[in-house]
Enzyme design. Structure first.
Site, short mmCIF file in Angstrom:
data_model
loop_
_atom_site.label_atom_id
_atom_site.label_comp_id
_atom_site.label_asym_id
_atom_site.label_seq_id
_atom_site.Cartn_x
_atom_site.Cartn_y
_atom_site.Cartn_z
N ASP A 75 0.80 -1.32 -0.01
CA ASP A 75 0.01 -0.26 -0.05
C ASP A 75 0.75 1.35 -0.08
O ASP A 75 0.48 2.41 -0.21
CB ASP A 75 -1.10 -0.06 1.08
CG ASP A 75 -0.57 0.14 2.66
OD1 ASP A 75 0.81 0.01 2.44
OD2 ASP A 75 -1.01 0.26 3.53
N SER A 76 2.12 1.15 0.04
CA SER A 76 3.20 2.15 -0.07
C SER A 76 2.84 2.79 -1.62
O SER A 76 3.45 3.93 -1.79
CB SER A 76 4.66 1.68 -0.13
OG SER A 76 4.67 0.54 -0.94
N ASP A 93 -1.13 -6.43 -0.46
CA ASP A 93 -1.34 -5.55 0.72
C ASP A 93 -2.73 -5.34 0.90
O ASP A 93 -3.43 -4.54 -0.04
CB ASP A 93 -0.71 -4.34 0.56
CG ASP A 93 0.21 -4.10 2.09
OD1 ASP A 93 0.05 -4.79 2.95
OD2 ASP A 93 0.89 -3.14 2.21
N LYS A 133 -1.30 -9.46 2.85
CA LYS A 133 -0.54 -9.15 4.10
C LYS A 133 -1.48 -8.07 4.88
O LYS A 133 -2.19 -7.31 4.26
CB LYS A 133 0.81 -8.31 3.74
CG LYS A 133 1.52 -7.54 4.98
CD LYS A 133 2.78 -7.04 4.49
CE LYS A 133 2.87 -5.90 4.10
NZ LYS A 133 2.36 -4.79 4.72
N GLU A 141 -1.47 -5.52 8.81
CA GLU A 141 -0.93 -4.83 9.79
C GLU A 141 -1.54 -5.00 11.16
O GLU A 141 -2.67 -5.14 11.23
CB GLU A 141 -0.76 -3.22 9.58
CG GLU A 141 0.02 -3.03 8.25
CD GLU A 141 0.42 -1.46 8.26
OE1 GLU A 141 -0.27 -0.67 8.93
OE2 GLU A 141 1.05 -0.96 6.99
N GLU A 160 8.79 -4.05 10.91
CA GLU A 160 9.05 -2.90 10.41
C GLU A 160 9.62 -1.60 11.53
O GLU A 160 8.76 -1.57 12.53
CB GLU A 160 8.10 -1.88 9.54
CG GLU A 160 8.26 -0.63 8.94
CD GLU A 160 7.54 -0.28 8.02
OE1 GLU A 160 6.62 -0.84 7.45
OE2 GLU A 160 7.63 1.04 7.49
#
Ligand code: KIV
Length: 287
Positions: free
Chosen positions: A53-54, A92, A121, A123, A190
């Site tokens: 999602d960057s 993501d 993925k 978070e 991270e």
């Protein structure tokens, strides 16, 4: 460049067994958001491509990752998948796509799989367990992401290194154990101190993939635009640049602009021609 033809497709179970303390080679993950990027990352031999999602920041120009939707992520996952990379494709899950209910989470994970992701993925730690378990029971491999979780930017008060205090480090270890127990096949760490990442890596039997988490993880991930020097707004301490394609691109584009303005582009070889007969018929000579 690694030989693409002889390499086998990387799978989530194959990644799950890659612990360095059992003699495995470090895992390598890079982000990509489109077909050319995915072809390059795969040709370079990376084990995994993260359609991160960057995307929001390095491709779409936002200041944080909160702006991308599941539709955006599926669109870019599809582009990566059409490159047929040998690397495992991890899609993501964006902010708010796995926060409401397990049902909605599974539907969103499925949207990424239908677009071409081979794993997803998300978070967060123990509070995400119901969502992780729901995705795993839908037979979709899940990668966790702990520490500095950019989707929590407002809750964290900015992009800040996490788990610097002993009690927070112990919480992180418990989160990682819970994710491994819930069936995650790997976990991104991270923005945490190197020694904390080492503790987490030793505490779980699935691989850790670090970004700003030191040398002790089972693998490393970086963002494509950071590695290649394309993103120039912000350079975190943990990024190592392997090229300056941003500068090289501007130089090349400037030469094109200058050539057009000076009349040097296009030349005769870069133009199409008609036969003399046909030119004569039009009354054109010597074209
Ligand atoms: O979106 C992303 O690029 C990521 C990596 C930084 C791990 O989540």
């Amino acid at each position: 460049m690694a030989n693409v033809e002889t390499r086998r497709k990387v799978t989530a179970p194959a990644v799950a067994s890659r612990k360095r303390n059992e003699g495995a080679e470090p895992l390598v993950m890079l982000t990509a958001y489109d077909a050319p990027g995915a072809r390059q990352v795969s040709a370079a031999g990376a084990d995994m491509i993260l359609v991160g999602d960057s995307l929001a920041m390095v491709v779409l120009g936002y200041d944080d990752t909160l702006q991308v939707t599941i539709e955006d992520m599926a669109h870019h996952t599809g582009a990566v998948a059409r490159a047929n990379p040998h690397s495992l494709i991890v899609g993501d899950l964006p902010w708010m796509s796995y926060h409401v209910s397990p049902e909605e989470t599974v539907r969103n994970a499925a949207a990424l799989v239908r677009a071409g992701a081979e794993a997803v993925k998300l978070e967060g730690g123990r509070k995400r367990l119901p969502m992780i378990e729901a995705i795993v029971s839908a037979e979709i491999p899940v990668m966790g992401h702990l520490g500095l979780t950019p989707q929590s930017i407002h809750a964290m008060g900015g992009f800040k290194v996490q788990a610097k205090q002993a009690d927070a480090a112990l919480e992180l270890v418990e989160d990682a154990k819970a994710l491994a127990h819930a069936g995650c096949f790997a976990v991104v760490l991270e923005g945490v101190p190197a020694r904390v990442a080492e503790m987490v890596t030793a505490a779980i039997d699935i691989p850790t993939v670090g970004i700003g988490a030191g040398h002790g993880c089972d693998g490393q991930v970086l963002v494509y635009h950071d590695v290649l020097g394309i993103e120039d707004r912000f350079l975190p301490k943990f990024v190592r640049r392997y090229a300056d394609l941003g500068t090289a691109s501007v130089e090349a584009l400037t030469r094109f602009v200058d050539d057009v303005r000076s009349g040097a582009f296009p030349n005769d070889e870069e133009s199409y021609h008609m036969s003399d007969d046909q030119a004569d018929a039009l009354g054109l000579y010597g074209t």
